[in-house]
Write a protein that holds these residues in place. Structure first.
Motif, short mmCIF file in Angstrom:
data_model
loop_
_atom_site.label_atom_id
_atom_site.label_comp_id
_atom_site.label_asym_id
_atom_site.label_seq_id
_atom_site.Cartn_x
_atom_site.Cartn_y
_atom_site.Cartn_z
N GLY A 11 2.66 3.27 -6.53
CA GLY A 11 1.60 3.18 -5.53
C GLY A 11 1.10 1.76 -5.36
O GLY A 11 1.70 0.79 -5.87
N PHE A 12 0.01 1.63 -4.66
CA PHE A 12 -0.55 0.35 -4.18
C PHE A 12 -1.85 0.05 -4.92
O PHE A 12 -2.68 0.96 -5.02
N LEU A 76 4.22 8.11 -5.58
CA LEU A 76 2.78 8.31 -5.76
C LEU A 76 2.02 7.52 -4.71
O LEU A 76 2.18 6.30 -4.61
N SER A 77 1.22 8.22 -3.95
CA SER A 77 0.33 7.63 -2.95
C SER A 77 1.11 6.80 -1.95
O SER A 77 1.88 7.36 -1.19
N MET A 78 1.03 5.46 -1.94
CA MET A 78 1.86 4.69 -1.02
C MET A 78 3.34 5.00 -1.27
O MET A 78 4.14 5.03 -0.33
N TYR A 81 4.18 7.82 0.83
CA TYR A 81 4.40 7.45 2.24
C TYR A 81 5.85 6.95 2.41
O TYR A 81 6.51 7.23 3.41
N ARG A 115 -8.10 -1.21 6.00
CA ARG A 115 -6.87 -1.90 5.55
C ARG A 115 -6.95 -3.39 5.87
O ARG A 115 -6.52 -4.22 5.09
N MET A 173 0.61 -0.11 5.63
CA MET A 173 0.14 1.28 5.53
C MET A 173 -0.63 1.68 6.79
O MET A 173 -0.56 2.82 7.23
N LEU A 200 -9.54 9.81 -3.86
CA LEU A 200 -8.96 9.17 -2.67
C LEU A 200 -8.18 10.16 -1.81
O LEU A 200 -8.11 10.00 -0.59
N MET A 201 -7.55 11.13 -2.45
CA MET A 201 -6.76 12.14 -1.73
C MET A 201 -7.28 13.51 -2.16
O MET A 201 -6.75 14.11 -3.10
N HIS A 226 -6.45 9.91 -9.21
CA HIS A 226 -5.42 9.50 -8.24
C HIS A 226 -4.11 9.09 -8.93
O HIS A 226 -3.05 9.18 -8.33
C1 MLT Z 1 -2.12 4.05 -3.37
O1 MLT Z 1 -2.50 4.43 -4.47
O2 MLT Z 1 -0.93 3.76 -3.16
C2 MLT Z 1 -3.13 3.89 -2.27
O3 MLT Z 1 -4.30 4.59 -2.60
C3 MLT Z 1 -2.59 4.36 -0.96
C4 MLT Z 1 -3.58 4.17 0.16
O4 MLT Z 1 -4.43 3.28 0.07
O5 MLT Z 1 -3.49 4.91 1.15
#
Ligand code: MLT
Length: 249
Positions: A11-12, A76-78, A81, A115, A173, A200-201, A226
Motif C-alpha cells: 500500500g501507500f 493492500l489498499s493502493m 487498486y 490527494r 490514485m 480508512l476503508m 487498515h
Molecule cells: C493505502 O494504504 O494504500 C492508502 O490508504 C490508499 C488510499 O489512500 O486510498
C-alpha cells in the motif's frame, strides 16, 4: 491444482517490507513475489503522476522477467487498486484475486482535493511529517494501544519513502476509475480481507466489493485496522492459506 504465484502488492506510502510478517507462512502454499512499486522502497521514479495502470504495467514486466505467466495478486489498499487494474488489463494472467483493506470505487471530488494536498505536503513538509500524521490513522485502535513497536515500524517505513514517489502515487490514485465493473466480470476465486478497526476503508466498502465479485468471499479480522496483514499476521495468513488451498478454479 499447481502451486500458484502470489504477487504481494504493498500500500501507500509503504514498501515491500510491509509483507515481512507474511512471507514465510504464505510461502508454504505459494511462490511469492513482493516487489517495491515505482517510487517506493528505493525504486527511483521521475514521474509527476504514476497511475495505477503504470504500476500494473511495471508488475507485468516483473512477471515477464521472471517467466511467470499467471498470478494471484494480493494487494493492500493502493495495492488493491493496482490488482484490479491488472485484472482489467490482462484478465488471462490473473488466476484469482485477494483484495485487502481496499475499495473498487473512484475518489470523490473532495478525495481528489485531499490527494493534491497530500502530494504538496509530501514535497513541501517532508516524509517525517507525513509519517507522524499517518501512522496512527493506518493502524487500528488495538494495535495503537497494544503494539507501539508496530506503530514505530510503520512510522519509520513511511518516513523512509521518497517525497516525489509519494506525491506521484497520490496524484495517480486520484485519477483511478471506478473498477466495480471489473469485479462484476471477474468469474474467478476472490477473497476480500479487511479489519474491523479500519478507519480508512469502513466495512461496507469491503461488503460491497464482495457482493460485486461473482465468487467473492469476505474475511473480517477483528482487532485489525487498515494494515491487517501486519496487525493480525497469523489470522491474515490463515485466511490467505485457506483461500489458496480451497479455491476451485
Ligand atoms: C493505502 O494504504 O494504500 C492508502 O490508504 C490508499 C488510499 O489512500 O486510498
Amino acid at each position: 491444482m499447481t502451486r500458484p504465484t502470489l504477487l504481494l502488492i504493498h500500500g501507500f506510502p509503504l514498501d515491500h517490507s510491509l509483507w515481512d510478517p507474511n512471507l514465510s507462512a504464505l510461502n508454504e502454499v505459494a511462490d511469492i513475489i513482493a516487489p517495491d512499486l515505482r517510487g517506493f522502497g528505493g525504486v527511483v521514479s521521475m514521474d509527476e503522476v504514476t497511475t495505477m495502470e503504470e504500476f500494473a504495467s511495471d508488475l507485468f514486466r516483473v512477471l515477464d522477467e521472471r517467466g511467470v505467466e499467471r498470478v494471484v495478486p494480493c494487494g493492500l489498499s493502493m495495492g488493491g487498486y493496482i490488482a484490479m487494474a491488472m485484472a482489467e488489463m490482462a484478465p488471462d494472467r490473473v488466476d484469482g484475486m485477494i483484495l485487502c483493506n481496499t475499495r473498487s470505487t473512484a475518489d470523490t471530488e473532495e478525495g481528489k482535493e485531499g490527494r493534491r494536498n497530500s502530494a504538496n505536503d509530501a514535497r513541501n513538509k517532508g516524509m517525517h511529517v507525513i509519517a507522524r500524521a499517518m501512522a496512527p490513522k493506518v493502524l487500528g485502535s488495538t494495535t495503537r494501544a497494544a503494539h507501539p513497536e508496530k506503530v514505530a515500524r510503520i512510522e519509520a517505513m513511511i518516513a523512509g519513502q521518497s517525497p516525489s514517489g509519494t506525491a506521484a502515487a497520490s496524484l495517480g490514485m486520484a485519477e483511478r476509475p471506478d473498477r466495480t465493473s471489473v469485479l462484476l466480470g471477474f468469474h474467478k476465486p476472490a477473497l476480500v480481507i479487511t479489519g474491523d478497526e479500519d478507519e480508512l476503508m469502513p466495512l461496507p466498502t469491503s461488503q460491497a466489493m464482495t457482493e460485486a465479485l461473482p465468487q467473492g468471499q469476505l474475511v473480517v479480522l477483528d482487532q485489525a485496522g487498515h494494515l491487517s496483514n501486519m496487525e493480525r499476521p497469523e489470522a491474515f495468513n490463515a485466511a490467505v492459506i485457506h483461500f489458496i488451498r480451497t479455491r476451485s478454479s
